[in-house]
Each structure stands twice: as structure tokens, then as C-alpha cells.
Design an enzyme around this catalytic site. Structure first.
Site, mmCIF file in Angstrom:
data_model
loop_
_atom_site.group_PDB
_atom_site.id
_atom_site.type_symbol
_atom_site.label_atom_id
_atom_site.label_comp_id
_atom_site.label_asym_id
_atom_site.label_seq_id
_atom_site.Cartn_x
_atom_site.Cartn_y
_atom_site.Cartn_z
ATOM 1 N N LYS A 54 138.790 29.878 82.177
ATOM 2 C CA LYS A 54 138.895 28.302 82.637
ATOM 3 C C LYS A 54 140.430 28.432 83.427
ATOM 4 C CE LYS A 54 135.796 26.197 79.624
ATOM 5 N NZ LYS A 54 135.598 25.328 78.298
ATOM 6 N N GLN A 98 138.764 22.970 73.249
ATOM 7 C CA GLN A 98 137.638 23.854 73.180
ATOM 8 C C GLN A 98 136.947 23.549 72.004
ATOM 9 O OE1 GLN A 98 136.546 25.678 75.937
ATOM 10 N NE2 GLN A 98 134.797 26.898 74.689
ATOM 11 N N ASP A 121 135.977 16.714 80.363
ATOM 12 C CA ASP A 121 134.793 17.298 79.760
ATOM 13 C C ASP A 121 133.710 16.260 79.701
ATOM 14 O OD1 ASP A 121 134.518 19.996 78.869
ATOM 15 O OD2 ASP A 121 135.821 19.587 77.163
HETATM 16 N N1 GUN Z 1 132.113 24.749 73.955
HETATM 17 C C1 GUN Z 1 131.114 24.919 74.623
HETATM 18 N N2 GUN Z 1 130.725 24.162 75.626
HETATM 19 C C2 GUN Z 1 132.087 23.844 75.948
HETATM 20 C C3 GUN Z 1 132.342 22.702 76.772
HETATM 21 O O1 GUN Z 1 131.808 22.561 78.045
HETATM 22 N N3 GUN Z 1 133.544 21.984 76.625
HETATM 23 C C4 GUN Z 1 134.304 22.397 75.729
HETATM 24 N N4 GUN Z 1 135.445 21.834 75.576
HETATM 25 N N5 GUN Z 1 134.062 23.121 74.596
HETATM 26 C C5 GUN Z 1 132.755 23.645 74.935
#
Ligand code: GUN
Length: 289
Positions: A54, A98, A121
């Protein structure tokens, strides 16, 4: 069967990133550099890999990225205070914590704590509510990526029978809501569904988001179905890495019956990352408006 279109998620993601880069340039002309903060509180190497990717994506399109790492043995208050600090910073427009988090951290408190205006998110209850009410602010990245792939492949959603396999808060639930918003007739299946095959076989569109390797094959599909594989499963093998990634769909089998199929890897995954960039520039534009 006849002609099957295999979706190229990397190509569509590249287009999305080009659009984002243009928006970043426009913001730059107004003296705004979009900033994304990523927060990692985990020793899991899949999670740290995702977070690194990311950050790399941000760099490529001119978004500034900030990273905070918290030892998973630290008290939850460390994470809460980090979020409070990031909420207050003017150079941070998007905040991504995350998931998953350590057991001693209250995940719901974390999601509530992120400023909903920086919630790229789309997991804050206010943003979840807005999505369900049909007035979305930030659409969660993976479902948003799926919708973009369907649009790019010219799949008409109005009146479509769609079966979503999986009901997570991150993928299945928001995706079901987005498809409903586009006038599909949506069935959401899950681990307690009594006759999964009946629901997949009768569907024009099947989205697999259950996290079970290759469990959907041609026998579960209607001829000509559109199939979107959201699964990203690590399967152990004897390779140097010790694993490979595979989807929830048995691609070789399913592609014989599908009219359009999005493979995994190479479909939704790159789109998820691209949509995070979209949400981050949207957050930056709205916060500096
Ligand atoms: N863990 C798995 N998928 C995601 C996501 O889309 N966002 C975040 N923050 N954590 C994740």
C-alpha cells in the site's frame, strides 16, 4: 464453452492509478499533497506485506505515506492514542489500521475511533450506515474494486441474480449492499447456508469471498455465469517461499462455463489496492475543500 472473457485486474488497476495520479496533480496545483497513514499492530507477515504494498502504491501516484508500527504486545491504549494523533494531523487525510488486530484490542473501538472523514477503509459505523442507506462516503476497497471490474467488463447489474458467497464486514456485506443499490437481486450465502450449490447454480453473477481455496467449480455454476473470485488463500507447497496464492474458485474448471471470469491472483487483488488510493485522494479533496 464458447468465448470466455478473463478479466485483467492489473490492467484495470493501472487505469485507476492513472486517474488517481491526475487527481493528485490537480490537488498539488492547489498546494495539497494527499497523505495516507498506515498503522500495523501485528507480527503477521501477510499483513506487513499488504501494508508495504500500500505504501509503494502511494509513492507511485504521489500520495505521501506515513507508517506507524506498534508492537502487538503493547497495550491497546497505544493504538488508540496513535489514532487520536493521526486524526489531529493536517497532513494525514486517510488512516488505515491493518486488520486483524491482537485479541486484547477492541476492534470495534478502533473502527469507531478513526475520524469518519479520514476512514479510507470505510469501516467506521457512520460510513457503514451511509453505505447501507444508499448515501456512501468511503466505499470499502475490495467491494469497490469488484464493482469497478463489473463496470469495466460491461456487466449490466439491473435485475441480475447475484449470489455473494461470504458475509464478512470487509467484503461480503458491503458488496451485497452495493449490488442491491444497482438493482441486482442479491443472495448472500455463508457457512450456515443449507444448499450453497442451489444458490450459485441459479445465479447470473457469483462472487466468491469465503476464504476457502478453490471450492467453487464448474458444477456449481450456470452456463454463461459471471464469476468474480475475491479469495486470496495461502496454500502451503514445496516451493522456495513455502506457499502459493490461490482463489476461492477452481479457475481451470470454472472458466469452461463462465462468460466472464475474474481470476485470483490477478483480478480483484490489484483493484483493492487501487481503490484505497481513490479513497485517499477523495478524503484529501474533501478535507481541504
Ligand atoms: N485486512 C484484510 N483486508 C483488509 C482491508 O481491506 N483493510 C484493512 N485495514 N485491513 C484488512
Amino acid at each position: 464453452s464458447g468465448m470466455t472473457t478473463v478479466i485483467d485486474g492489473n490492467a484495470v488497476a493501472e487505469d485507476v492509478r492513472a486517474d488517481v495520479a491526475a487527481t493528485v496533480d490537480a490537488l498539488d496545483a492547489e498546494g495539497v499533497t494527499p497523505g495516507l497513514a498506515t498503522v500495523l499492530m501485528s507480527d503477521d507477515d501477510a499483513s506487513s506485506t499488504y501494508v508495504s504494498m500500500k505504501q509503494r502504491d502511494c509513492e507511485e501516484v504521489g500520495i505521501e505515506s506515513f507508517h506507524v508500527e506498534i508492537d502487538p504486545d503493547e497495550p491497546a491504549s497505544e493504538l488508540y492514542e496513535t489514532i487520536d494523533d493521526l486524526n489531529a494531523r493536517e497532513d494525514v487525510h486517510g488512516i488505515l489500521v491493518q486488520l486483524p488486530l491482537p485479541d486484547h484490542v477492541d476492534e470495534r473501538e478502533v473502527l469507531r475511533r478513526v475520524d469518519p472523514a479520514k476512514d479510507v477503509d470505510g469501516f467506521h459505523p457512520e460510513n457503514v450506515g451511509r453505505l447501507v442507506a444508499g448515501d456512501p462516503r468511503f466505499v470499502p476497497c475490495t467491494p469497490n474494486g469488484v464493482m469497478r471490474l463489473l463496470d469495466d467488463a460491461d456487466v449490466p447489474l439491473d435485475g441480475l441474480d447475484a449470489t455473494v458467497v461470504g458475509r464478512s464486514n470487509i467484503v461480503g456485506k458491503p458488496l451485497s449492499n452495493l449490488l442491491l443499490q444497482e438493482n441486482a437481486t442479491v443472495t448472500t450465502c455463508h457457512s450456515r447456508t443449507t444448499d450453497l450449490e442451489a444458490h450459485t447454480r441459479s445465479a447470473d453473477l457469483v462472487v466468491a469471498a469465503a476464504g476457502i481455496p478453490e471450492f467453487i467449480d464448474a458444477s456449481m455454476l450456470a452456463e454463461g455465469a459471471v464469476v468474480i473470485d475475491v479469495g486470496t488463500n495461502r496454500v502451503e507447497d514445496s516451493s522456495e517461499k513455502g506457499y502459493h496464492l490461490t482463489g476461492d474458485v477452481d479457475f481451470e474448471s470454472a472458466k469452461e462455463k463462465a462468460s466472464v471470469i475474474s481470476p485470483s491472483p490477478g483480478g480483484v487483488g490489484p483493484m483493492t489496492r487501487a481503490m484505497l488510493l481513490v479513497n485517499t485522494v477523495e478524503a484529501a479533496a474533501a478535507l481541504t475543500d
